[in-house]
Design an enzyme around this catalytic site. Structure first.
Site, PDB file in Angstrom:
ATOM      1  N   ASN A  29       0.899  -1.150   0.000  1.00 41.37           N
ATOM      2  CA  ASN A  29       0.000   0.000   0.000  1.00 41.37           C
ATOM      3  C   ASN A  29       0.943   1.206   0.000  1.00 41.37           C
ATOM      4  O   ASN A  29       1.620   1.469   0.997  1.00 41.37           O
ATOM      5  CB  ASN A  29      -0.850  -0.053   1.264  1.00 41.37           C
ATOM      6  CG  ASN A  29      -1.986   0.955   1.323  1.00 41.37           C
ATOM      7  OD1 ASN A  29      -2.588   1.101   2.385  1.00 41.37           O
ATOM      8  ND2 ASN A  29      -2.312   1.630   0.261  1.00 41.37           N
ATOM      9  N   ASN A  96      -6.145  10.728   0.065  1.00 44.63           N
ATOM     10  CA  ASN A  96      -6.329   9.611  -0.859  1.00 44.63           C
ATOM     11  C   ASN A  96      -5.740   9.947  -2.224  1.00 44.63           C
ATOM     12  O   ASN A  96      -5.426  11.107  -2.523  1.00 44.63           O
ATOM     13  CB  ASN A  96      -7.816   9.290  -1.017  1.00 44.63           C
ATOM     14  CG  ASN A  96      -8.429   8.690   0.222  1.00 44.63           C
ATOM     15  OD1 ASN A  96      -7.850   7.804   0.839  1.00 44.63           O
ATOM     16  ND2 ASN A  96      -9.614   9.157   0.587  1.00 44.63           N
ATOM     17  N   CYS A 105      -5.203   5.961   8.077  1.00 40.83           N
ATOM     18  CA  CYS A 105      -4.632   4.925   7.218  1.00 40.83           C
ATOM     19  C   CYS A 105      -3.613   4.150   8.042  1.00 40.83           C
ATOM     20  O   CYS A 105      -2.561   4.688   8.395  1.00 40.83           O
ATOM     21  CB  CYS A 105      -3.968   5.549   5.993  1.00 40.83           C
ATOM     22  SG  CYS A 105      -3.170   4.335   4.917  1.00 40.83           S
ATOM     23  N   ASN A 181     -12.467   5.563  10.267  1.00 34.89           N
ATOM     24  CA  ASN A 181     -13.054   5.754   8.943  1.00 34.89           C
ATOM     25  C   ASN A 181     -13.991   4.573   8.680  1.00 34.89           C
ATOM     26  O   ASN A 181     -13.919   3.539   9.340  1.00 34.89           O
ATOM     27  CB  ASN A 181     -11.977   5.894   7.858  1.00 34.89           C
ATOM     28  CG  ASN A 181     -11.069   4.686   7.761  1.00 34.89           C
ATOM     29  OD1 ASN A 181     -11.039   3.821   8.632  1.00 34.89           O
ATOM     30  ND2 ASN A 181     -10.295   4.617   6.695  1.00 34.89           N
ATOM     31  N   ASN A 217     -14.691   1.969   2.646  1.00 34.55           N
ATOM     32  CA  ASN A 217     -13.821   0.913   2.139  1.00 34.55           C
ATOM     33  C   ASN A 217     -14.570  -0.413   2.232  1.00 34.55           C
ATOM     34  O   ASN A 217     -15.352  -0.631   3.161  1.00 34.55           O
ATOM     35  CB  ASN A 217     -12.536   0.832   2.946  1.00 34.55           C
ATOM     36  CG  ASN A 217     -11.664   2.065   2.799  1.00 34.55           C
ATOM     37  OD1 ASN A 217     -12.009   3.005   2.107  1.00 34.55           O
ATOM     38  ND2 ASN A 217     -10.537   2.062   3.472  1.00 34.55           N
ATOM     39  N   ARG A 242     -12.164   3.518  -0.659  1.00 30.34           N
ATOM     40  CA  ARG A 242     -12.866   4.742  -1.033  1.00 30.34           C
ATOM     41  C   ARG A 242     -11.874   5.773  -1.561  1.00 30.34           C
ATOM     42  O   ARG A 242     -10.859   6.043  -0.937  1.00 30.34           O
ATOM     43  CB  ARG A 242     -13.594   5.279   0.210  1.00 30.34           C
ATOM     44  CG  ARG A 242     -14.263   6.613   0.055  1.00 30.34           C
ATOM     45  CD  ARG A 242     -14.885   7.077   1.365  1.00 30.34           C
ATOM     46  NE  ARG A 242     -13.902   7.221   2.433  1.00 30.34           N
ATOM     47  CZ  ARG A 242     -14.174   7.782   3.600  1.00 30.34           C
ATOM     48  NH1 ARG A 242     -15.386   8.214   3.874  1.00 30.34           N
ATOM     49  NH2 ARG A 242     -13.229   7.887   4.528  1.00 30.34           N
ATOM     50  N   CYS A 250      -4.629  -2.466   3.064  1.00 34.28           N
ATOM     51  CA  CYS A 250      -5.268  -1.313   3.707  1.00 34.28           C
ATOM     52  C   CYS A 250      -5.250  -1.573   5.201  1.00 34.28           C
ATOM     53  O   CYS A 250      -5.857  -2.539   5.677  1.00 34.28           O
ATOM     54  CB  CYS A 250      -6.701  -1.145   3.206  1.00 34.28           C
ATOM     55  SG  CYS A 250      -7.669   0.073   4.132  1.00 34.28           S
ATOM     56  N   GLY A 251      -4.550  -0.720   5.953  1.00 34.19           N
ATOM     57  CA  GLY A 251      -4.374  -0.964   7.380  1.00 34.19           C
ATOM     58  C   GLY A 251      -5.673  -0.914   8.161  1.00 34.19           C
ATOM     59  O   GLY A 251      -5.973  -1.813   8.954  1.00 34.19           O
ATOM     60  N   THR A 252      -6.462   0.148   7.972  1.00 38.59           N
ATOM     61  CA  THR A 252      -7.742   0.209   8.673  1.00 38.59           C
ATOM     62  C   THR A 252      -8.662  -0.906   8.198  1.00 38.59           C
ATOM     63  O   THR A 252      -9.448  -1.449   8.984  1.00 38.59           O
ATOM     64  CB  THR A 252      -8.418   1.576   8.481  1.00 38.59           C
ATOM     65  OG1 THR A 252      -8.531   1.858   7.082  1.00 38.59           O
ATOM     66  CG2 THR A 252      -7.629   2.678   9.168  1.00 38.59           C
TER      67      THR A 252
END
EC number: 5.1.1.7
Length: 313
Positions: A29, A96, A105, A181, A217, A242, A250-252
């Site tokens: 990422n 983003n 993030c 998020n 996301n 998103r 994607c960490g989250t």
């Protein structure tokens, strides 16, 4: 990125365009990192999008501005400091790839923390990174100029019920998860690795607008397998972010997937090892918060030439 005209030693337009950058990624990422302690740079949406474009600019899933928290308030970028963030904390001002602002993030925080240590901006291995989602404590377990192993405390995880997503002609049910998020994490029973790889995000990803008025996301996740020697349940995931599209990690999203996987097992706490196309990350969920541990890599640095974002002649 034009410079602001207020404040001491504001940069000229020409100098603002000739920026030093670092390129890094966390499980592929990837991010462009700009160091701007006093928040002189005006990160317009169009210029961030151009910089993150893989043909027009450097190319990345997002941009990380390294800036002092107080400077963002002084310059009017933030109205006030988020919860737990101190004025002198380094703040991860995350954008983003389409130039829109994002709250958080997880992979970006690991890369951000690695950059702070590798560049000498931080001398300690334990410190707090500011974000729009609040303070994020980090531990840099080891690092050099290229590689690092970093844990990020990702804060509380909130499950907000169920919703649906349509990907092409297929419909998936998932758990609405807030990790600073919004996410829809879909654990799909009997989904094989081959089935996961075959999902075609290019066919269109459509969320329920009433559930996600500002988008979210989307994670598609296999059911957890047999735990490893450390007691971590393995699973695999793909993610559609998103404002970005599909990314290799994607960490989250990994934290959201971890919460959904535990809910699928009827549990609220536990540790998982989740594989994404870009690598493998440890996710821990507990009553008082969550953590994300994984690699960071700083791959290159350079300087943007003045006028790089002007229209072609």
């Amino acid at each position: 990125m034009t410079a602001t005209t207020s404040g001491d030693s504001a940069l000229s337009d020409e100098k603002a365009f000739a920026l030093h950058f670092v390129k890094g990624h966390g499980t592929q990422n990837d991010f462009v990192i700009l160091t701007d302690p006093a928040a002189h740079l005006d990160l317009t949406r169009s210029r961030v999008a151009a910089l993150c474009d893989r043909q027009r600019g450097i190319g990345a899933d997002g941009l990380l501005r390294v800036v002092r928290s107080a400077a963002l308030v002084e310059r009017g970028v933030l109205d006030t400091l988020p919860t737990g963030v101190a004025p002198d904390d380094w703040f991860m001002d995350y954008r983003n790839a389409d130039g829109s602002i994002a709250e958080m993030c997880g992979n970006g925080v690991r890369v951000f923390a690695h950059h702070l240590r590798a560049s000498g901006l931080m001398a300690a291995d334990r410190f707090t990174v500011g974000s729009r989602a609040g303070a994020r404590p980090v531990v840099v377990h080891d690092h050099d100029a290229v590689h690092a192993d970093v844990t990020v405390q990702m804060g509380p995880v909130r499950r907000d019920g169920d919703s649906l997503v349509r990907i092409g002609d297929d419909v998936y049910r998932g758990v609405m998860v807030d990790v600073g998020n919004p996410h829809l994490a879909c654990v799909v029973p009997d989904l094989t690795a081959a089935d996961l790889a075959a999902i075609d995000f290019s066919a269109g990803v459509r969320l329920e607008a009433e559930a996600f008025p500002h988008g979210a996301n989307v994670e598609i996740v296999t059911t957890p397998g047999t735990p490893d020697a450390q007691g971590r349940f393995p699973a695999s995931m793909r993610v559609f972010e998103r404002g970005v599209g599909e990314t290799r990690s994607c960490g989250t999203g990994l934290v959201a997937a971890g919460a959904a996987l535990l809910a699928h097992r009827g549990e609220s706490e536990g540790t998982l090892c989740i594989t994404v196309p870009g690598g493998r990350v440890e996710v821990g969920i507990r009553a008082d918060g969550s953590h994300l541990r994984g690699p960071s890599m700083l791959v290159a640095e350079g300087r943007l030439r003045a006028g790089w974002d002007r229209p072609e002649r």
